[in-house]
Write a protein that holds these residues in place. Structure first.
Motif, mmCIF file in Angstrom:
data_model
loop_
_atom_site.group_PDB
_atom_site.id
_atom_site.type_symbol
_atom_site.label_atom_id
_atom_site.label_comp_id
_atom_site.label_asym_id
_atom_site.label_seq_id
_atom_site.Cartn_x
_atom_site.Cartn_y
_atom_site.Cartn_z
ATOM 1 N N ASP A 79 3.542 15.101 10.344
ATOM 2 C CA ASP A 79 2.513 14.849 11.367
ATOM 3 C C ASP A 79 1.119 15.172 10.816
ATOM 4 O O ASP A 79 0.150 14.464 11.116
ATOM 5 C CB ASP A 79 2.789 15.695 12.616
ATOM 6 N N PHE A 80 1.033 16.227 10.014
ATOM 7 C CA PHE A 80 -0.268 16.583 9.450
ATOM 8 C C PHE A 80 -0.725 15.549 8.428
ATOM 9 O O PHE A 80 -1.908 15.188 8.378
ATOM 10 C CB PHE A 80 -0.218 17.972 8.803
ATOM 11 N N VAL A 81 0.208 15.051 7.622
ATOM 12 C CA VAL A 81 -0.140 14.004 6.654
ATOM 13 C C VAL A 81 -0.619 12.747 7.389
ATOM 14 O O VAL A 81 -1.590 12.104 6.966
ATOM 15 C CB VAL A 81 1.054 13.698 5.725
ATOM 16 N N LYS A 125 3.873 9.550 -0.916
ATOM 17 C CA LYS A 125 2.906 8.513 -1.305
ATOM 18 C C LYS A 125 1.664 8.566 -0.420
ATOM 19 O O LYS A 125 0.538 8.399 -0.896
ATOM 20 C CB LYS A 125 3.564 7.137 -1.244
ATOM 21 N N LYS A 126 1.868 8.828 0.874
ATOM 22 C CA LYS A 126 0.734 8.868 1.797
ATOM 23 C C LYS A 126 -0.173 10.066 1.485
ATOM 24 O O LYS A 126 -1.406 9.945 1.503
ATOM 25 C CB LYS A 126 1.235 8.935 3.248
ATOM 26 N N TYR A 127 0.433 11.221 1.208
ATOM 27 C CA TYR A 127 -0.373 12.409 0.888
ATOM 28 C C TYR A 127 -1.104 12.232 -0.440
ATOM 29 O O TYR A 127 -2.293 12.549 -0.549
ATOM 30 C CB TYR A 127 0.511 13.662 0.845
ATOM 31 N N LEU A 128 -0.392 11.735 -1.449
ATOM 32 C CA LEU A 128 -1.027 11.511 -2.748
ATOM 33 C C LEU A 128 -2.153 10.487 -2.642
ATOM 34 O O LEU A 128 -3.182 10.617 -3.302
ATOM 35 C CB LEU A 128 0.011 11.045 -3.768
ATOM 36 N N SER A 129 -1.957 9.477 -1.811
ATOM 37 C CA SER A 129 -3.009 8.484 -1.596
ATOM 38 C C SER A 129 -4.247 9.137 -0.998
ATOM 39 O O SER A 129 -5.382 8.868 -1.421
ATOM 40 C CB SER A 129 -2.503 7.366 -0.674
ATOM 41 N N ASP A 163 8.207 9.420 -13.207
ATOM 42 C CA ASP A 163 6.768 9.186 -13.343
ATOM 43 C C ASP A 163 6.013 10.503 -13.209
ATOM 44 O O ASP A 163 6.584 11.549 -12.923
ATOM 45 C CB ASP A 163 6.257 8.163 -12.317
ATOM 46 N N PHE A 164 4.719 10.422 -13.426
ATOM 47 C CA PHE A 164 3.896 11.631 -13.462
ATOM 48 C C PHE A 164 2.922 11.690 -12.290
ATOM 49 O O PHE A 164 1.868 12.303 -12.385
ATOM 50 C CB PHE A 164 3.123 11.682 -14.788
ATOM 51 N N GLU A 165 3.295 11.056 -11.174
ATOM 52 C CA GLU A 165 2.356 11.007 -10.057
ATOM 53 C C GLU A 165 2.094 12.375 -9.450
ATOM 54 O O GLU A 165 1.029 12.620 -8.883
ATOM 55 C CB GLU A 165 2.850 10.034 -8.982
ATOM 56 N N LYS A 193 12.134 8.878 3.722
ATOM 57 C CA LYS A 193 11.015 9.307 4.563
ATOM 58 C C LYS A 193 10.141 10.325 3.810
ATOM 59 O O LYS A 193 8.902 10.255 3.874
ATOM 60 C CB LYS A 193 11.529 9.912 5.868
ATOM 61 N N VAL A 194 10.790 11.255 3.117
ATOM 62 C CA VAL A 194 10.018 12.231 2.342
ATOM 63 C C VAL A 194 9.158 11.510 1.308
ATOM 64 O O VAL A 194 7.973 11.821 1.139
ATOM 65 C CB VAL A 194 10.954 13.241 1.641
ATOM 66 N N ASN A 195 9.733 10.520 0.614
ATOM 67 C CA ASN A 195 8.981 9.809 -0.419
ATOM 68 C C ASN A 195 7.864 8.946 0.162
ATOM 69 O O ASN A 195 6.820 8.760 -0.471
ATOM 70 C CB ASN A 195 9.927 8.979 -1.276
ATOM 71 N N GLN A 196 8.053 8.447 1.386
ATOM 72 C CA GLN A 196 6.966 7.719 2.058
ATOM 73 C C GLN A 196 5.774 8.648 2.305
ATOM 74 O O GLN A 196 4.619 8.274 2.067
ATOM 75 C CB GLN A 196 7.457 7.145 3.390
ATOM 76 N N TYR A 197 6.070 9.868 2.765
ATOM 77 C CA TYR A 197 4.983 10.807 3.045
ATOM 78 C C TYR A 197 4.382 11.387 1.767
ATOM 79 O O TYR A 197 3.205 11.758 1.744
ATOM 80 C CB TYR A 197 5.458 11.901 4.002
#
Length: 402
Positions: A11-13, A125-129, A164-166, A119-123
């Motif tokens: 929710d915070f992300v 990507k959203k946080y890293l973005s 990967d190194f994201e 779902k964890v991986n979706q968030y």
């Protein structure tokens, strides 16, 4: 089903993502403008010339005015959302963010379902973005994002399916330095870089090569740097008191330090455990000795080990200044013998001893020792209260409840 603690993170992300565009368009340019003003201000030498002092004050006023929207429209809403979601517990240095997320992550590792991984991986990507696109701590959220990056890396690493190194974007580069003062100098050269500074623990400097290492992030140093800048600003006010002896000058400088620490928020400098040592207290005294007409020298060694400071005008009038921590297990013997040794080595009969304490137990211990040594109430023994203070508003609330 996603556990409550992990859902709060998601929710915070989502909240950060919903604010990303306005943060980029409105507040990143403001941060850049403030950084330019800070650089311009730091080039000035307000203590050396009235014109530079005047320009310094103008820039400081402009910085304070422009900084306010970052507090009201960025810091307060984001920390408010963290508290509302139970991610932040309200502590001053935001360590609860990392602790709470880590606890939720540890529990989640033992009860997740396959459907949760996507779902964890979706968030992730959203946080890293968000972090990559904003690439800013907005001059107010250093502690917040430092804790978030550190804690979320643990969560995202566990559910990472690729090589990967994201996630390297969430890692801190570590630079070794000899002291927190050196770390502050390096930080101020590039305050936007995501760095951890490592330096030996003060208590272990002379113990062994395998000494304990303290680590402090650039976010810690950002607030510390601002607090020290505020400390310097308070000390830029000319001291009008004329002191006739080295003892009077030493006592005046020490009591000025005591006033600023106890009553003008400089106690916050000691909120960091890494600063709760004699070396950092000496560092502050080096700042407060500026503009003195007396010779105030540090680490003077006249054969019996280095004394912290001497205050003098020639050889005829000299006072030794020593700084001690109340938590030191050798406090009693140091007060009983060490200062006298330093006085003899420096050919003086005058000394000022400063004792800094951080807890109720330490002040009780110190007063008991002073009583046992017959030093209680002596003018040349100065106690400084480094405990965290209750805000005036909270004091009023507690007073009304009493």
């Amino acid at each position: 089903m996603i556990p409550e603690g992990i859902q709060a993170i998601f929710d915070f992300v989502d909240y950060l993502d919903s604010r990303k565009q306005v943060l980029i368009e409105k507040f990143i340019p403001l941060c850049e403008e403030l950084e330019e003003l800070r650089v311009s201000k730091n080039k000035l030498k307000p203590e050396s010339n009235y014109r530079e002092k005047r320009q310094y004050d103008i820039l400081q006023t402009e910085i304070e005015l422009k900084f306010e929207p970052l507090m009201t429209d960025v810091y307060q809403p984001i920390t408010g959302k963290l508290k509302e979601l139970g991610i932040w517990s309200g502590d001053h240095v935001f360590t609860s963010i990392e602790n709470n997320i880590s606890a939720s992550t540890s529990a989640f590792k033992n009860c997740f379902h396959d459907i949760d991984i996507d779902k964890v991986n979706q968030y992730k990507k959203k946080y890293l973005s968000f972090r990559n696109d904003t690439n800013s701590n907005f001059l107010t959220l250093q502690f917040v994002f430092s804790g978030l990056d550190e804690a979320l890396k643990e969560l995202f690493d566990f559910f990472n399916d690729t090589d990967d190194f994201e996630l390297e974007a969430l890692e801190h580069k570590v630079i070794e330095c000899s002291s927190i003062e050196d770390a502050l100098i390096l930080y101020n050269k590039n305050p936007t870089e995501n760095i951890r500074f490592a330096f030996p623990s003060i208590d272990n400097l002379n113990v062994s090569k395998n000494r304990e290492v303290n680590k402090v992030t650039s976010s810690n140093l950002s607030e510390l740097s601002m607090l020290i800048e505020s400390f310097r600003k308070k000390m830029s006010v000319p001291i009008v008191e004329v002191t006739r002896t080295s003892f009077d000058e030493a006592l005046h400088r020490v009591n000025s330090l005591k006033q600023i620490i106890e009553n003008e928020d400089a106690y916050k400098l000691f909120n960091y455990p890494d600063n709760q040592n004699e070396a950092f207290l000496q560092y502050l005294f080096k700042i407060i000795r500026n503009e003195s007409e007396w010779d105030i020298n540090s680490e003077v060694n006249n054969g019996r080990g280095p004394v912290d400071f001497t205050v003098s005008k020639g050889a005829a009038d000299k006072t030794v200044v020593e700084f001690k921590l109340a938590k030191n297990t050798d406090l009693k013997s140091n007060l009983q013998y060490q200062v006298d040794i330093y006085k003899k080595a420096n050919n003086t009969d005058k000394a000022v001893t400063v004792i800094l304490y951080f807890t109720d137990a330490e002040v009780k211990k110190t007063k008991r020792i002073l009583e046992e040594l017959g030093l209680n109430g002596k003018e040349n023994i100065v106690l400084i209260d480094g405990r965290k203070k209750i805000s005036a508003s909270k004091e009023r609330i507690q007073g009304n409840l009493a």
